[in-house]
Design a protein around this motif. Sequence first.
Motif, PDB file in Angstrom:
ATOM      1  N   MET A  25      35.944  44.457  44.757  1.00  0.00           N
ATOM      2  CA  MET A  25      34.716  45.504  44.928  1.00  0.00           C
ATOM      3  C   MET A  25      33.904  45.487  43.833  1.00  0.00           C
ATOM      4  O   MET A  25      34.481  45.629  42.633  1.00  0.00           O
ATOM      5  CB  MET A  25      35.421  46.784  45.161  1.00  0.00           C
ATOM      6  N   HIS A  26      32.580  44.884  44.136  1.00  0.00           N
ATOM      7  CA  HIS A  26      31.484  45.079  43.313  1.00  0.00           C
ATOM      8  C   HIS A  26      31.070  46.567  43.411  1.00  0.00           C
ATOM      9  O   HIS A  26      30.327  46.759  44.495  1.00  0.00           O
ATOM     10  CB  HIS A  26      30.724  43.855  43.467  1.00  0.00           C
ATOM     11  N   VAL A  81      37.937  45.903  40.502  1.00  0.00           N
ATOM     12  CA  VAL A  81      36.476  46.524  40.598  1.00  0.00           C
ATOM     13  C   VAL A  81      35.810  46.037  39.375  1.00  0.00           C
ATOM     14  O   VAL A  81      36.182  45.900  38.360  1.00  0.00           O
ATOM     15  CB  VAL A  81      36.652  48.070  40.439  1.00  0.00           C
ATOM     16  N   GLY A  82      34.740  45.482  39.926  1.00  0.00           N
ATOM     17  CA  GLY A  82      33.787  44.845  38.735  1.00  0.00           C
ATOM     18  C   GLY A  82      32.244  45.403  38.879  1.00  0.00           C
ATOM     19  O   GLY A  82      31.903  45.808  39.875  1.00  0.00           O
ATOM     20  N   VAL A  83      31.453  45.185  37.849  1.00  0.00           N
ATOM     21  CA  VAL A  83      30.264  45.602  37.754  1.00  0.00           C
ATOM     22  C   VAL A  83      29.428  44.238  37.547  1.00  0.00           C
ATOM     23  O   VAL A  83      29.572  43.612  36.612  1.00  0.00           O
ATOM     24  CB  VAL A  83      29.790  46.419  36.686  1.00  0.00           C
ATOM     25  N   ALA A  84      28.657  43.774  38.742  1.00  0.00           N
ATOM     26  CA  ALA A  84      27.824  42.615  38.400  1.00  0.00           C
ATOM     27  C   ALA A  84      26.438  42.713  38.943  1.00  0.00           C
ATOM     28  O   ALA A  84      26.196  41.660  39.702  1.00  0.00           O
ATOM     29  CB  ALA A  84      28.589  41.580  39.594  1.00  0.00           C
ATOM     30  N   GLN A 262      29.877  32.830  45.264  1.00  0.00           N
ATOM     31  CA  GLN A 262      28.274  33.421  44.548  1.00  0.00           C
ATOM     32  C   GLN A 262      28.078  34.718  45.165  1.00  0.00           C
ATOM     33  O   GLN A 262      27.130  34.867  45.825  1.00  0.00           O
ATOM     34  CB  GLN A 262      27.130  32.389  44.664  1.00  0.00           C
ATOM     35  N   CYS A 263      28.920  35.644  44.955  1.00  0.00           N
ATOM     36  CA  CYS A 263      28.964  36.892  45.623  1.00  0.00           C
ATOM     37  C   CYS A 263      27.692  37.632  45.405  1.00  0.00           C
ATOM     38  O   CYS A 263      27.089  37.831  44.278  1.00  0.00           O
ATOM     39  CB  CYS A 263      30.233  37.722  45.285  1.00  0.00           C
ATOM     40  N   ARG A 264      27.354  38.805  46.325  1.00  0.00           N
ATOM     41  CA  ARG A 264      26.505  39.764  46.125  1.00  0.00           C
ATOM     42  C   ARG A 264      26.939  40.740  45.122  1.00  0.00           C
ATOM     43  O   ARG A 264      27.886  40.700  44.781  1.00  0.00           O
ATOM     44  CB  ARG A 264      26.122  40.274  47.364  1.00  0.00           C
ATOM     45  N   SER A 265      25.989  41.744  44.721  1.00  0.00           N
ATOM     46  CA  SER A 265      26.183  42.620  43.622  1.00  0.00           C
ATOM     47  C   SER A 265      27.119  43.966  44.370  1.00  0.00           C
ATOM     48  O   SER A 265      27.528  44.800  43.639  1.00  0.00           O
ATOM     49  CB  SER A 265      24.975  43.301  42.937  1.00  0.00           C
TER      50      SER A 265
END
Length: 293
Positions: A25-26, A81-84, A262-265
């Motif tokens: 999950m971004h 869980v990431g912040v991108a 190349q995922c969305r934020s």
Amino acid sequence: MFLDRAVKTKKHPCFSKSAHNYARMHIPVAPVCNISCNYCNRKYDCVNESRPGVTSEVLSPEEALAKFRIVKEKMPELSVVGVAGPGDSLANFPETKKSIQLIQAESPDMVFCLSTNGLMLPEYQEDILQLGISHLTITINAVNPRIGAKIYAQVNYQGVSLSGEEGATLLLDRQLKGLEYLSARGIVCKVNILLLKGINDSHLEEVVQVVKKHGAYMTNIMPLIPVKGTRFEDLPLSDGKELNNFRKKCSVHLKQMYHCQQCRSDAVGCLGRDRSLEFISDNYIKEREVSSI
């Protein structure tokens, strides 16, 4: 600590292809960016595009926590869980930090990661360690300032805007310092490299060799997604065969990623099975209202 990182990597689909059954999950809590890349145009509200820097909403830390609770409830396979973005996680560090702390307090076993251009890594490297971040992705498109100057229009650091080789030199210095420091302390570091034909394509192998020397765990060579209105919108594209040839050539130096989406934020779900649109605020708020009647 290093063993713990290895265990967590097995649950991180962006670092391990075998983790395809785990979801990530971004949380889009970082709208501000501190560099201008000639391939980037961050339009937040485009639901029909899937590329880095795009999100349908920007959340506060508290909203990110609320959304995490809903996703976790509906998606037991959630492990990361990431912040991108949609900007840079470290250019918005107070929001990034608070979001992670709020979620961490409820789910300490979750894998936490950040994506960054690396400009602010030396400032926040100790905070990253203290937060318990286990995985880090740094985008490093060049290790030669002459090439970097063609990629980055502006580098904004401590209130000063730099361009050309001066900006590219500063950015590279801070990227490599942060990579080396954090990888030496157990953070699993992936380096993203955007393949830009005619700009850095003959330089990719050198980038991989340099980041390996500074502690990178793997590199992810990605194709350009042309974005209208950017300086690189008409740059020649690479097909899958050409891209994989570059990856194969670089794999003699360092582990390569072949499964990047190349995922969305605001990406949610397993790689290749994105469910982000299910969890846009208006959607899940309406669903909750209906279910409570």
